[in-house]
Design a protein around this motif. Structure first.
Motif, PDB file in Angstrom:
ATOM      1  N   ALA A   1       0.816  -1.204   0.000  1.00 25.27           N
ATOM      2  CA  ALA A   1       0.000   0.000   0.000  1.00 25.27           C
ATOM      3  C   ALA A   1       0.852   1.256   0.000  1.00 25.27           C
ATOM      4  O   ALA A   1       0.336   2.362  -0.158  1.00 25.27           O
ATOM      5  CB  ALA A   1      -0.918  -0.006   1.227  1.00 25.27           C
ATOM      6  N   LEU A   2       2.131   1.131   0.203  1.00 28.58           N
ATOM      7  CA  LEU A   2       3.026   2.275   0.205  1.00 28.58           C
ATOM      8  C   LEU A   2       3.447   2.607  -1.209  1.00 28.58           C
ATOM      9  O   LEU A   2       3.193   1.868  -2.158  1.00 28.58           O
ATOM     10  CB  LEU A   2       4.243   1.959   1.073  1.00 28.58           C
ATOM     11  CG  LEU A   2       3.948   1.539   2.519  1.00 28.58           C
ATOM     12  CD1 LEU A   2       5.237   1.146   3.216  1.00 28.58           C
ATOM     13  CD2 LEU A   2       3.252   2.645   3.282  1.00 28.58           C
ATOM     14  N   SER A   3       4.126   3.757  -1.376  1.00 29.58           N
ATOM     15  CA  SER A   3       4.612   4.121  -2.703  1.00 29.58           C
ATOM     16  C   SER A   3       5.595   3.064  -3.170  1.00 29.58           C
ATOM     17  O   SER A   3       6.404   2.578  -2.382  1.00 29.58           O
ATOM     18  CB  SER A   3       5.293   5.491  -2.647  1.00 29.58           C
ATOM     19  OG  SER A   3       6.344   5.482  -1.714  1.00 29.58           O
ATOM     20  N   PRO A   4       5.552   2.688  -4.447  1.00 30.34           N
ATOM     21  CA  PRO A   4       6.387   1.585  -4.942  1.00 30.34           C
ATOM     22  C   PRO A   4       7.879   1.854  -4.753  1.00 30.34           C
ATOM     23  O   PRO A   4       8.403   2.883  -5.192  1.00 30.34           O
ATOM     24  CB  PRO A   4       6.017   1.510  -6.426  1.00 30.34           C
ATOM     25  CG  PRO A   4       4.670   2.138  -6.522  1.00 30.34           C
ATOM     26  CD  PRO A   4       4.661   3.215  -5.481  1.00 30.34           C
ATOM     27  N   SER A   5       8.547   0.945  -4.111  1.00 33.92           N
ATOM     28  CA  SER A   5      10.002   0.983  -3.980  1.00 33.92           C
ATOM     29  C   SER A   5      10.438  -0.349  -3.394  1.00 33.92           C
ATOM     30  O   SER A   5       9.663  -1.036  -2.735  1.00 33.92           O
ATOM     31  CB  SER A   5      10.481   2.125  -3.080  1.00 33.92           C
ATOM     32  OG  SER A   5      10.085   1.908  -1.752  1.00 33.92           O
ATOM     33  N   ILE A   6      11.677  -0.707  -3.667  1.00 31.93           N
ATOM     34  CA  ILE A   6      12.253  -1.910  -3.065  1.00 31.93           C
ATOM     35  C   ILE A   6      13.763  -1.743  -3.005  1.00 31.93           C
ATOM     36  O   ILE A   6      14.379  -1.165  -3.915  1.00 31.93           O
ATOM     37  CB  ILE A   6      11.872  -3.183  -3.868  1.00 31.93           C
ATOM     38  CG1 ILE A   6      12.272  -4.441  -3.091  1.00 31.93           C
ATOM     39  CG2 ILE A   6      12.473  -3.171  -5.266  1.00 31.93           C
ATOM     40  CD1 ILE A   6      11.652  -5.724  -3.653  1.00 31.93           C
ATOM     41  N   ASN A   7      14.342  -2.211  -1.924  1.00 35.93           N
ATOM     42  CA  ASN A   7      15.785  -2.147  -1.752  1.00 35.93           C
ATOM     43  C   ASN A   7      16.338  -3.565  -1.860  1.00 35.93           C
ATOM     44  O   ASN A   7      16.328  -4.321  -0.898  1.00 35.93           O
ATOM     45  CB  ASN A   7      16.130  -1.537  -0.389  1.00 35.93           C
ATOM     46  CG  ASN A   7      17.615  -1.383  -0.176  1.00 35.93           C
ATOM     47  OD1 ASN A   7      18.423  -1.693  -1.064  1.00 35.93           O
ATOM     48  ND2 ASN A   7      18.009  -0.913   0.985  1.00 35.93           N
ATOM     49  N   PHE A   8      16.807  -3.928  -3.054  1.00 36.86           N
ATOM     50  CA  PHE A   8      17.317  -5.276  -3.270  1.00 36.86           C
ATOM     51  C   PHE A   8      18.670  -5.496  -2.607  1.00 36.86           C
ATOM     52  O   PHE A   8      19.227  -6.590  -2.670  1.00 36.86           O
ATOM     53  CB  PHE A   8      17.407  -5.575  -4.759  1.00 36.86           C
ATOM     54  CG  PHE A   8      16.117  -6.038  -5.378  1.00 36.86           C
ATOM     55  CD1 PHE A   8      15.414  -7.091  -4.829  1.00 36.86           C
ATOM     56  CD2 PHE A   8      15.609  -5.427  -6.512  1.00 36.86           C
ATOM     57  CE1 PHE A   8      14.221  -7.536  -5.389  1.00 36.86           C
ATOM     58  CE2 PHE A   8      14.418  -5.864  -7.085  1.00 36.86           C
ATOM     59  CZ  PHE A   8      13.730  -6.921  -6.513  1.00 36.86           C
ATOM     60  N   LEU A   9      19.205  -4.462  -1.951  1.00 33.26           N
ATOM     61  CA  LEU A   9      20.458  -4.603  -1.215  1.00 33.26           C
ATOM     62  C   LEU A   9      20.205  -5.053   0.218  1.00 33.26           C
ATOM     63  O   LEU A   9      21.144  -5.362   0.949  1.00 33.26           O
ATOM     64  CB  LEU A   9      21.213  -3.268  -1.183  1.00 33.26           C
ATOM     65  CG  LEU A   9      21.509  -2.618  -2.540  1.00 33.26           C
ATOM     66  CD1 LEU A   9      22.211  -1.291  -2.327  1.00 33.26           C
ATOM     67  CD2 LEU A   9      22.340  -3.538  -3.404  1.00 33.26           C
ATOM     68  N   ARG A  10      18.967  -5.093   0.629  1.00 30.77           N
ATOM     69  CA  ARG A  10      18.619  -5.268   2.039  1.00 30.77           C
ATOM     70  C   ARG A  10      18.578  -6.745   2.398  1.00 30.77           C
ATOM     71  O   ARG A  10      17.516  -7.341   2.538  1.00 30.77           O
ATOM     72  CB  ARG A  10      17.269  -4.589   2.310  1.00 30.77           C
ATOM     73  CG  ARG A  10      16.958  -4.355   3.763  1.00 30.77           C
ATOM     74  CD  ARG A  10      15.822  -3.355   3.901  1.00 30.77           C
ATOM     75  NE  ARG A  10      15.517  -3.115   5.302  1.00 30.77           N
ATOM     76  CZ  ARG A  10      14.408  -3.563   5.903  1.00 30.77           C
ATOM     77  NH1 ARG A  10      13.534  -4.263   5.231  1.00 30.77           N
ATOM     78  NH2 ARG A  10      14.190  -3.292   7.173  1.00 30.77           N
TER      79      ARG A  10
END
Length: 373
Positions: free
Chosen positions: A5-14
């Protein structure tokens, strides 16, 4: 609120455990630490043995069928690996997989050792190349990650792993298996354990991903004849490790909470892994491995995005909400040029995000890649 439900983003480094898992752990850890302190009192508040908390060493020894004296428990998996590298003769030759845990590469070099690589396949390592290298070179140690390898996600076949052990034994090479992802298999199957003789192989592992990074507890099982030497190196490096944490983990395992928590992690991470597998099959069908079965990581190569374009591609991905980085720190120096000539290599991680976010991130990377050409 769901992350979708949040603005689209993803941290593939996490490459961290899911917040949902750690939140579930909070009451168990709070009660467990209190129980450990009350149970053991000053035994875990005073200076202790260099090799770690005896009850935890005994618990680990029972799991692996070895004498507890062979178990070294320290402040995280990286620490015990680092101490092992420090214990080796100067300028030892350490052989690793062509892509491996980047901290192992930097730590081995920090102690002045020579590091070289052997090719990976979807079954493990290239056995013919491994045999050739150890026969022709003065290799002291082979270090590998046989279960859900970091960073590729490859799971060694049992036949490949046992062949590696035979080749090392036949050439007097110490075989070190990092099994930190062994229990983190999500496809409904379990990884077979590794049998240990008096001579080895050496096993090293960590509770970082299976309990929490903050606990900072890892262990190594070494041959009986190496215990005194390694213990002396530890004694000259630090005094005792974090004993309250080790007491908590010992009780956590003995009470059955660890096994139950692992099953919760498997259930939580399975749909996230399946989402990554499905997205990779759809958008990057040539990626290796084709399907993950567990662990935390996969790799992705963007063919054709060579050195002078990589920074722009990474910046474009970040602007689109997908945080990635070049994965060259995980590539062994003698393999780096051939990988860099192919394009941009990145590492993807999935457990920290819900399935739909993982799918979105991989799909977005494909769109950005297509727009780059």
């Amino acid at each position: 609120m769901s992350s979708s439900a949040l603005s689209p983003s993803i941290n593939f480094l996490r490459g961290v455990p899911a917040e949902e898992a750690l939140s579930r752990l909070i009451p168990m850890a709070a009660a467990g630490y209190e129980k450990a302190i009350l149970r053991y009192g000053t035994e875990v508040l005073q200076y202790g043995h260099f090799s770690g908390f005896k009850p935890l060493r005994e618990t680990i020894a029972r799991q692996h069928g070895v004498d507890p004296q062979r178990v070294i428990v320290g402040n995280g998996g990286l620490e015990v690996i680092s101490l092992f590298f420090k214990s080796l003769p100067p300028q030892s030759h350490i052989l690793v997989e062509e892509l491996t845990y980047d901290r192992v590469l930097s730590d081995a070099r920090r102690y002045g050792h020579t590091v070289s690589g052997v090719r990976l396949t979807d079954e493990g390592v290239d056995l013919e190349q491994l045999a050739s290298i150890v026969a022709d070179s003065n290799v002291a140690v082979f270090y590998g990650i046989p279960f859900h390898q970091n960073p590729t996600g490859i799971n060694y076949s049992e036949a490949n792993r046992k062949a590696v052990e035979r080749i090392c034994a036949d050439n007097q090479v110490v075989c070190v298996w990092d099994i930190c992802y062994q229990d983190l298999r999500y496809d409904g199957n379990l990884n077979a354990g590794i049998a240990i003789s008096d001579a080895g192989p050496i096993l090293t592992s960590s509770f970082t991903k299976t309990i929490s990074p903050g606990t900072k507890c890892g262990y190594m099982i070494v041959p009986a004849g190496y215990v005194d030497h390694l213990t002396q190196v530890i004694a000259n490096t630090r005094i005792n490790p974090n004993l309250p944490t080790q007491a908590f983990i010992a009780d956590f395992i003995e009470a059955g909470h660890y096994a139950a928590y692992l099953e919760e992690l498997r259930q939580l991470y399975r749909p996230r892994m399946e989402a990554l597998n499905a997205a990779m099959r759809t958008h990057f069908p040539d990626a290796l491995p084709a399907d993950l079965t567990g662990g935390f990581f996969a790799t992705l190569m963007f063919e054709g995005i060579i050195a002078d374009r990589q920074a722009d591609f990474i910046a474009a991905a970040k602007k689109a909400g997908v945080n990635i980085a070049a994965g060259w720190g995980a590539v062994v120096p003698d393999f780096k040029r051939q990988w860099q000539d192919r394009g941009l290599l990145i590492r993807l991680t999935f457990p920290a995000y819900e399935a739909e976010r993982v799918t979105w991130g991989v799909t977005r990377l494909k769109e950005i890649f297509e727009s780059a050409f």
